[in-house]
Scaffold this motif. Structure first.
Motif, short mmCIF file in Angstrom:
data_model
loop_
_atom_site.label_atom_id
_atom_site.label_comp_id
_atom_site.label_asym_id
_atom_site.label_seq_id
_atom_site.Cartn_x
_atom_site.Cartn_y
_atom_site.Cartn_z
N PRO C 143 0.70 -1.24 -0.06
CA PRO C 143 0.06 0.09 0.19
C PRO C 143 0.89 1.17 0.09
CG PRO C 143 -0.66 -1.43 1.75
CD PRO C 143 0.47 -2.05 1.24
N ILE C 144 0.53 2.04 -0.70
CA ILE C 144 1.23 3.59 -1.02
C ILE C 144 0.59 4.59 -0.32
CG2 ILE C 144 1.73 5.32 -2.79
CD1 ILE C 144 3.35 3.23 -3.46
N VAL C 145 1.17 5.35 0.45
CA VAL C 145 0.51 6.64 1.08
C VAL C 145 1.37 7.73 0.65
CG1 VAL C 145 0.31 7.93 3.21
CG2 VAL C 145 -0.20 5.58 3.18
N ALA C 146 0.80 8.81 -0.35
CA ALA C 146 1.46 9.70 -0.38
C ALA C 146 1.33 11.23 0.54
CB ALA C 146 1.14 10.22 -1.90
N VAL C 147 2.27 11.88 0.93
CA VAL C 147 1.99 12.92 1.67
C VAL C 147 2.89 14.06 1.25
CG1 VAL C 147 2.52 13.97 4.14
CG2 VAL C 147 2.18 11.40 3.71
N ASP C 148 1.99 14.79 0.46
CA ASP C 148 2.53 16.12 0.02
C ASP C 148 3.54 15.62 -1.04
OD1 ASP C 148 1.16 17.83 1.93
OD2 ASP C 148 2.95 17.68 3.15
N GLY C 149 3.09 15.02 -1.85
CA GLY C 149 3.81 14.51 -3.21
C GLY C 149 5.26 13.52 -2.73
N HIS C 150 5.23 12.96 -1.49
CA HIS C 150 6.38 12.14 -1.17
C HIS C 150 5.50 10.83 -0.80
CE1 HIS C 150 9.01 15.39 0.21
NE2 HIS C 150 7.83 16.03 0.16
N TYR C 151 6.06 9.71 -1.50
CA TYR C 151 5.70 8.52 -1.47
C TYR C 151 6.13 7.41 -0.19
CZ TYR C 151 3.63 9.41 -6.18
OH TYR C 151 2.97 10.21 -7.29
N PHE C 152 5.30 6.93 0.31
CA PHE C 152 5.76 5.96 1.56
C PHE C 152 5.03 4.59 0.64
CE2 PHE C 152 5.69 9.86 3.66
CZ PHE C 152 6.69 9.59 4.45
N SER C 153 6.13 3.67 0.50
CA SER C 153 5.64 2.45 -0.09
C SER C 153 5.57 1.46 1.21
CB SER C 153 6.72 2.02 -1.05
OG SER C 153 8.13 1.97 -0.74
N LYS C 154 4.91 0.25 0.56
CA LYS C 154 4.51 -0.85 1.60
C LYS C 154 4.31 -0.45 2.77
CE LYS C 154 6.82 -4.02 -1.54
NZ LYS C 154 7.84 -4.88 -1.89
N VAL C 155 3.42 0.42 2.79
CA VAL C 155 2.87 0.78 4.26
C VAL C 155 1.86 0.01 5.15
CG1 VAL C 155 1.64 2.80 5.67
CG2 VAL C 155 2.92 3.10 3.50
N ASP C 156 2.14 -0.44 6.30
CA ASP C 156 1.29 -1.16 7.16
C ASP C 156 0.79 -0.17 8.24
OD1 ASP C 156 3.11 -1.60 9.13
OD2 ASP C 156 3.99 -3.29 8.06
N PRO C 157 -0.17 -1.08 9.15
CA PRO C 157 -0.56 -0.05 10.10
C PRO C 157 0.15 0.26 11.10
CG PRO C 157 -2.10 -1.80 9.62
CD PRO C 157 -0.99 -2.13 8.92
N LEU C 169 7.57 17.09 11.12
CA LEU C 169 8.54 17.54 10.82
C LEU C 169 9.09 18.16 9.55
CD1 LEU C 169 10.83 14.54 12.76
CD2 LEU C 169 10.33 16.83 13.87
N GLY C 170 8.20 17.73 8.83
CA GLY C 170 8.57 18.22 7.31
C GLY C 170 9.33 17.28 6.58
N LEU C 171 8.93 16.90 5.32
CA LEU C 171 9.61 15.98 4.59
C LEU C 171 10.63 16.47 3.79
CD1 LEU C 171 6.26 13.97 4.00
CD2 LEU C 171 8.32 12.90 4.87
N SER C 172 11.91 16.06 3.32
CA SER C 172 12.38 16.57 2.46
C SER C 172 12.23 16.70 1.05
CB SER C 172 13.92 15.39 2.56
OG SER C 172 13.46 14.38 1.96
N PRO C 173 12.78 17.72 0.46
CA PRO C 173 12.00 17.98 -0.98
C PRO C 173 12.28 16.89 -1.82
CG PRO C 173 14.11 19.34 -0.30
CD PRO C 173 13.91 18.58 0.67
N VAL C 174 13.16 15.95 -1.59
CA VAL C 174 13.19 14.83 -2.67
C VAL C 174 11.94 14.09 -2.67
CG1 VAL C 174 15.73 14.48 -3.58
CG2 VAL C 174 14.57 13.71 -1.25
N GLU C 175 11.40 13.43 -3.78
CA GLU C 175 10.39 12.64 -4.03
C GLU C 175 10.63 11.33 -3.62
OE1 GLU C 175 8.55 13.16 -7.62
OE2 GLU C 175 8.95 15.34 -7.87
N GLU C 176 10.99 10.95 -2.40
CA GLU C 176 11.24 9.72 -1.89
C GLU C 176 11.46 9.57 -0.63
OE1 GLU C 176 14.12 8.75 -0.18
OE2 GLU C 176 15.05 10.57 0.12
N SER C 177 11.45 8.46 -0.28
CA SER C 177 11.33 8.09 1.17
C SER C 177 10.59 6.72 1.36
CB SER C 177 10.70 9.22 2.11
OG SER C 177 9.79 8.92 3.01
N VAL C 178 11.24 5.77 1.95
CA VAL C 178 10.79 4.64 2.15
C VAL C 178 10.40 4.60 3.86
CG1 VAL C 178 10.88 2.14 2.08
CG2 VAL C 178 11.89 3.60 0.30
N ALA C 179 9.03 4.28 3.81
CA ALA C 179 8.87 4.01 5.31
C ALA C 179 9.43 2.90 6.14
CB ALA C 179 7.30 4.12 5.61
#
Lengths: 231, 616, 179
Positions: C143-157, C169-179
């Motif tokens: 499951p994907i969650v996008a927060v302000d254009g940042h994608y978190f992949s394989k999200v579980d509860p 905290l504010g996400l870094s400006p790159v369009e990435e980040s794996v939770a």
């Protein structure tokens, strides 16, 4: 002129005519709710479906919007058509049981039960009022909002429209709420449509279920609030 | 950028590219589509660039940033040319090593893909079963092309088919060629593209005609169009220009989902480049042929995939379908004749023209020629985009290419065609994938989404999911579609809560057929498919919910309980994270869940490393 | 002033009187030549204000000569438009089929529980709005969650809490980040 067959009877109609018009010309009854002479065809209620074509290619189309085509073979009351119509009426009854028009149609089609969870939605979103307001009254005060299950009819932002002339045309054409939605003080009411009706809606029970397409009706809103304070 | 004013100048310009033929410097190809970006590829690209600079490797190794290559499960991945070495799941730690190794001509065996069954490394991309069993006509081009560079597209034969068509100067030939190829629309219904073009060509060209690229890829679970738009936008543009030449269309519209920002960006760049170089606009390549393409963004409405709704949306109105006839080919945008094809269809056009209709028609089966891209997602080991010849068995895609189930649970069904499609049970996996077989099985090809479901997927829940989707996405005009989807959802919801009755099951089916029969547009007519196909193949699961109040997949909340099994070692992970404090137990001893407090949120199951949480 | 305008003015973020009529007119002007301009105009207004303020829609009606009913209809028909002010961060949970079968509904519920709001609502401190989207087209990583254009992949509860923390905290400006 275009020649087509309806229920085995050959008929020729002018180019641009719909199947519904051709069938009416021959006297075959087709029930409709969203269709109204003087308003553009819309095809929302689906009650007027008829079967066209043959064999595996046979299909149902709404006769009010489908143009008469040369050589078309139309059946207005086949098993498939009637089965569909009955289900539509059952669905309508489940959502809008108060409408006399819907009740009569259901009765005429032998509907004896309603198997869905009962709702009281009043509006069937046939869009007659919207087209009336735009096409006949040239106002465009009300329109469709939202989509799918959230679709509704009303004014933008649910506030009184600047372009509404209080003509009441919307109520006049409504198949779901005719003879309803009246108010005893027409001079205060936002739409005058209910002025000539009796008994006035305020005396009806339950009052909150009463529907006015100009909702919120300024007059009714005030009275409702007063009534609530009074209680 | 120079502007090409004749076909001759295009040939000269192009030959410069081909003769330049840069010495074969090894290239690190990094796919950077949206999936890869979600996997952190942007950081990798920066690191790779830095390494090349800091180690002075600029003459020894090159980078090429491309669109998606398809093996999303393994992203971020890189491909090394010319050997075709494939490194999966590259990390910030390994990217530098890979760049160095490529420059030195070495192979990093430890980082290679390993066959999950044999454990043996597979050095080259073509050694991976995921790739070797495919026929990648469209996707492979995305590997070669930097989507932001027109030169890159030209180097790989781009716009040569268009120039060929214009030199031949025979619009009839174009239409005939597409007809001969047997290409059918890749958007869902499979209408023969050549026939559609012929109909458009035969329309009177009074006030102009439109060509539309439908890039409103709305089927949840399908993303091949996004991938092609991101990875090879010029191929779509070239396809449309060829189409315009063949049909006499004067204006083009690409209608793209707003949810695809990268695709929109690449399309904007490509359109600008094509205009500047003289492939688009007035007097294309100096000839008496003009065609314009405009980009229109959608705003989130599934129904806009329907042609007449799409046209309304392009005109800036609510996306409400209307009665056909008149068909868009007669009266479309602004009342002018309009032909609509989807992204993948357009991507096939330059290939057919470039390689010949006969070559194209040889792939696939009779009436179903060419390749089709599927997005293989869900409970499958190798998720990603796969391109295969039409007519291949579902089993081949799921087990040979897809590698079978993602976990230990066996695969139960595959859902194709999105919300308009249906579920095909595992017993029918020998079915060939083509428009007609899928329709016979009660599903549709759709745009190519294949969502794999295993025994932990509840079919009642799947049907309910699609109805929930459709009751929101229906435009709401037709009473039967609007109310029908709501009522079907209502019944499915009752069944999923164990409150349904067998009479309701019959009513559900009866209603489904009426909705299918009585609505105006394709959305409504196919809306009951998810219900009808699950009922057809998985009726026993519905009955089980109703009669036994049991959800065997452990999905329907009202019918399941969470408990902790013997193998719990009391690590306390679940106890600490439970939002309702429903779990208790001493350290290193088996924990217990208080079922009265448990809200079945599933957090405990997702943190348990010992698989000790049981859902039943 | 209409009733609902006053209501909106009580909200902390971007009241209607902050809408610059000239900005709206400029946006309309820019799309003068575009086909289907209305949707593009509304998209640009939403990009500017984060939602579609009533005053803005009324200005669009005046500037384009189209009736307010049409504009309001379009604004409420398409899913990406919001007529309510939205929070600083927009959390979009993908509910595409692939994400659904991998457990996205549980992720949504966990967000609802953690944030104390339902889908489509905004937290009272205007920090977060929660919405679901039908498919972000990154199905392989669901499951994907996008927060302000940042994608978190394989999200579980279990990952929900940390996503909210990172978003605060504010996400870094790159369009990435794996939770």
């Amino acid at each position: 002129m275009i020649e087509l067959t309806i229920n085995g009877v050959l008929v020729s109609v002018e180019k641009g005519a719909t199947i519904l018009e051709a069938a009416e010309f021959l006297g075959f009854p087709i029930p409709t709710l969203c269709h109204m002479e003087g308003l553009s065809p819309y095809g929302a209620c689906r009650l007027c479906v008829v079967e066209i074509g043959e064999g595996p290619k046979a299909k149902l189309v709404s006769s009010c919007t489908y143009p008469a085509e040369a050589g078309l073979k139309v059946r207005t009351a086949s098993t498939r058509v009637l089965r569909t119509r009955r289900m539509i009426l059952e669905l309508l009854l489940a959502s809008c049981p108060q409408s006399k028009i819907i009740q009569d149609l259901a009765s005429a089609h032998g509907i004896r039960r309603q198997r869905f969870k009962q709702e009281y939605e009043d509006c069937i979103l046939c869009g007659r009022c919207v087209r009336m307001c735009e096409e006949q009254m040239m106002a465009k005060a009300i329109g469709f909002r939202g989509r799918g299950e959230k679709r509704s009819i009303g004014t933008p932002f649910d506030v009184q429209s600047d372009v509404c002339r209080l003509c009441g045309g919307c109520m006049y054409v409504c198949p779901a709420c005719q003879l309803r939605c009246t108010y005893t003080e027409p001079e205060k009411a936002i739409c005058g449509g209910c002025a000539n009706l009796s008994p006035p809606c305020i005396e009806k029970d339950p009052y909150d279920d009463m529907l006015c397409y100009m909702s919120p009706c300024v007059a009714c809103e005030i009275t409702k609030t007063e009534m609530k304070i009074g209680v | 950028m120079i502007q090409l004013k004749s076909i001759e100048s295009f040939k000269i310009y192009r030959s410069q590219f081909l003769t330049k033929n840069t010495p074969s410097i090894p290239t690190v190809v990094i796919p950077a589509g949206t999936c890869a970006q979600a996997g952190g590829v942007n950081e990798l690209i920066g690191l790779a660039e830095n390494r090349i600079l800091s180690s002075g490797l600029s003459g020894k190794v090159r980078l090429r940033i491309t669109g998606c290559h398809g093996f999303c499960e393994m992203e971020p991945s890189v491909l090394i040319e010319p050997e075709g070495t494939f490194y999966p799941k590259v990390t910030p730690k390994t990217i530098g090593m890979i760049v160095e190794a490529v420059a030195a001509g070495e192979l990093l065996t430890d980082l290679l893909y390993r066959d999950p069954n044999t454990g043996l490394p597979a050095p080259r991309q073509k050694d991976l079963p995921f790739f070797s069993k495919q026929l990648r006509n469209i996707i492979a081009r995305c590997e070669k092309i930097d989507p932001t560079s027109l030169e890159s597209y030209l180097e790989n034969g781009g716009y040569a088919p268009l120039a060929g068509v214009m030199e031949r100067n025979d619009s009839r030939w174009v239409v005939e060629e597409i007809k001969k190829s047997g290409l059918r629309g890749r958007g869902g219904a499979g209408f023969p593209t050549g026939l559609k073009w012929e109909l458009l060509a035969n329309q009177k060209n009074g006030a102009g005609k439109f060509l539309v690229c439908n890039a409103d890829e709305g089927d949840p679970g399908a993303y091949m169009d996004r991938s092609v738009l991101e990875g090879n936008p010029h191929s779509i543009i070239e396809g449309m220009i060829i189409g315009a030449f063949g049909t006499g269309a004067t204006e083009g519209v690409i209608y793209v989902r707003n949810e695809y920002p990268l695709a929109i960006k690449h399309l904007h760049i490509a359109l600008r480049q094509a205009r500047e170089m003289g492939f688009l606009g007035e007097n294309i390549l100096g000839c008496d042929f003009s065609f314009h393409i405009e980009l229109v963004r959608g705003a989130g409405a599934f129904v806009c995939g329907e042609e007449t709704a799409l046209i309304r949306s392009i005109e800036g109105k609510m996306g409400e379908p209307r009665q056909r006839p008149p068909f868009p080919i007669q009266k479309g945008i602004e009342g002018k004749p309009t032909a609509i094809n989807n992204v993948e269809t357009w991507a096939n056009i330059p290939i057919i023209i470039g390689e010949g209709a006969d070559t194209f028609a040889q792939v696939g089966t009779k009436n179903n020629s060419g390749t089709k891209i599927f997005s293989l997602v869900g409970k499958i080991r190798n998720t990603g985009l796969v391109e295969v010849p039409m007519g291949i068995a579902i089993r081949d895609i799921i087990y040979d290419i897809g590698g079978g189930p993602s976990g230990k649970t066996p695969i139960k069904a595959v859902q194709t065609g999105g919300p308009s499609g249906g579920c095909i049970p595992a017993v029918l996996f020998d079915l060939p994938i083509d428009y007609d077989s899928l329709a016979e099985a009660g599903s549709i090809m759709g745009s190519g989404g294949m969502i794999v479901m295993d025994e932990n997927t509840c079919m009642v829940d799947v049907a309910k999911y699609f109805m929930g989707f459709l009751k929101e996405e229906s435009c709401g005009k037709c009473f039967t579609c609007r109310k029908g989807t709501q009522r079907m959802y209502e019944i499915l919801d009752a069944i999923s809560r164990g409150e349904g009755t067998l009479e309701q099951l019959d009513l559900l089916e009866e209603l489904a057929w009426v909705v299918k029969d009585s609505t105006m547009c394709g959305l409504g007519q196919t809306a009951p498919n998810p219900v009808l196909s699950t009922l057809r193949y998985f009726r026993d699961e519905f009955v089980e919910h109703i009669v036994d109040h049991r959800c065997r997949a452990g999905v329907c909340k009202e019918l399941i309980t969470y408990s902790i099994e013997d193998n719990c070692n009391g690590c306390g992970a679940c106890l600490r994270i439970c939002p309702e404090n429903a779990i208790s137990g001493e350290k290193k001893e088996r924990h217990v869940i208080d079922s009265d407090r448990c809200v079945k949120c599933g957090v405990c199951k997702s943190v348990c490393q010992y698989d000790a949480i049981k859902v039943a | 002033m209409t009733q609902s305008t006053t209501q909106l003015m009580n909200l902390p973020s971007c009241p209607n009187d902050a809408v610059d009529v000239h900005v709206i007119q400029r946006i309309v002007e820019e799309h003068n030549q575009t086909r289907g301009a209305l949707i593009a105009v509304l998209e640009d207004i939403q990009a500017e204000y984060g939602y579609l303020p009533e005053t803005a829609l009324r200005t669009v009606a005046e500037a384009t000569g189209r009736s307010l009913v049409d504009i309001y209809g379009v604004a409420t028909f398409y899913r990406s438009f919001s007529l309510q002010p939205r929070g600083k961060s927009l959390i979009s949970v993908c509910l595409g089929t692939a994400c659904h079968v991998r457990g996205a509904p549980m992720v949504v519920e966990e967000f609802e529980r953690q944030l104390g709001i339902r889908v489509g609502e905004t937290t009272s401190d205007m920090a977060f709005s929660l919405e679901t989207v039908n498919c972000l087209g990154a199905c392989a990583l669901g499951p994907i969650v996008a927060v302000d254009g940042h994608y978190f992949s394989k999200v579980d509860p279990a990952k929900v809490k940390s996503i909210i923390r990172k978003a605060r905290l504010g996400l870094s400006p790159v369009e990435e980040s794996v939770a």
